[in-house]
Structure formats: C-alpha cells, structure tokens
Write an enzyme that holds these catalytic residues in place. Sequence first.
Site: not given
Length: 194
Positions: A41, A64, A156, A189, A191-192
């Site tokens: 991360d 990164d 997105y 996935p 929406v979380v």
Amino acid sequence: MAKQARILAGQTAAITGAARGIGRGTAQALTRAGMRVAIGDLDIEAARATAGELGPTAIALSLDVTERESFTRFLDDTESQLGPVDVLINNAGIMQVGRFMDEDDLTARRMIDINLHGVILGTKLALERMVPRGRGHIVNISSQAGKFGAPGGATYSATKHAVVGLTEAVRGELRLMGATDVQLSYVMPFVVNT
C-alpha cells in the site's frame, strides 16, 4: 463437473492496496486459509497496522502501483521474506465520482494510472516470475462498473472495463503460449461499504 478446491495453506499472496477495504478483507480471508500475505500500500502506516492485526504470516510493504521500480521492489521483497508469489491480487484502485463533463484531467489521469496502468504493470511483472516457474494466479479486481457504465463514474467505469478486457486478452495469450498453469481471473464487486 466442479473444479477441486485449491489448497491455499503455505502459499504466498501479494495484494496491492491491501491496507483497507476489499484488499484488507481479502488479506484477512487468505491468512485464515493459511497463506502468507504481503500487504502492499501507498499508506505504509495503515499497511503496518493491517499486517499487525493479521499476525506473523502477514507483512507490510510500501507500494506505488504506478511506478515500475516500486512494484518490482514490492514483489522482490515479498519473495525474499515470504517465498515465491503464488498469487498476485491487483486490488489497488480509486473511484472519483461526479459528472464526466466536470472531471478535471488530473483526476482522470490518476484513475487511469492507478486503476488500469497499475494492473497492467503488476500483471506484466508477475507473469515474468510465474511463467518461467510454470505456476501462479493473478486476480485483477474490476467492478460491476466494468460491465455496465455507471453514470457519475464514467472514467472509473472505463478503467474497470479495460481491466476486464486486459485480463481476458492476456488469459488467451497464455493459452496460446501453452502456459496453462498460470491463471488469470477478474472479480467484479458491487458497491461495498469501504
């Protein structure tokens, strides 16, 4: 006929963007299954906190995904500390929402760099390791927005459509090469709450 369940215990997974959200949840599930997990991360402090909560089979590494040198170092450090990467999960991503006409160019470029270029880079670097070994699995996290364009999230959606296309194309290339023991998947996935 259903495929046989895979034995994950003792294998190594490297997960991008794993300090929080879907990446963190995935890391939790994999450590419970007995895997060694590298939490990659940009926010190294959050990655350390997550790894600390997961226990001794998890490590935190700075990453990164938009920088080849950083991604290479992430995979090198994972392998030197945990063993060869059996699974790479390209999870890192950002979602900026708003009307497409109002989106500034820097926001669009950042989403493309992280959500798409990061997946392209990670996939290439993992394949360089997995194909010669004749094994491995790359999981690219897309989104339902990769199947249906989401108003308010046009760029997105575009990045997530591209992740699906990339994964399918590279999977086909691996079949043509005869590298069928290296697998590619994508997850879409909805929406979380993260």
